[in-house]
Design an enzyme around this catalytic site. Sequence first.
Site, PDB file in Angstrom:
ATOM      1  CE  LYS A   2     -36.863   3.982 -14.727  1.00 19.67           C
ATOM      2  NZ  LYS A   2     -38.202   3.560 -14.378  1.00 19.67           N
ATOM      3  CE  LYS A  70     -43.255   2.978 -14.941  1.00 20.27           C
ATOM      4  NZ  LYS A  70     -41.968   2.363 -14.725  1.00 20.27           N
TER       5      LYS A  70
END
Length: 131
Positions: A2, A70
């Site tokens: 990811k 993030k």
Amino acid sequence: MKLVVNTVLGVGMQAVAEAVVLGEKIGLDRERLLQVLAQTAVIAPAHLGKLASAMVHDYRPQFPLRLMNKDFALILKAAANEHVSMPATEAAFYVNSEELAGEVDEDFSAVLRRMEEAAGIAAISSHPITT
């Protein structure tokens, strides 16, 4: 995996934002510029919808800026741990963080507006469209 994918997504959006701002600054019509970019093979499918939204200055979150921020932090931490230099990602993270400081829940594509503001280009609307 990811984080690897989101590296390409986030840095790619930064590259699109910079290219659009350059085009605007050299006198290209913003709407036409976004339309032409959307027709080229170099724009990733994930960025196509972002061009359409940018055309109307719509930065409502589909992938929130805070989540991209993030992920950028996690990406750069992993890179530092592995001694991998990522200057483009660092630059994209910096712009992303500047836009996030606006404290509005926006899409990660709002970096385009941040780059326009930094270049002195006034947007029609400097706030996300709400429904």
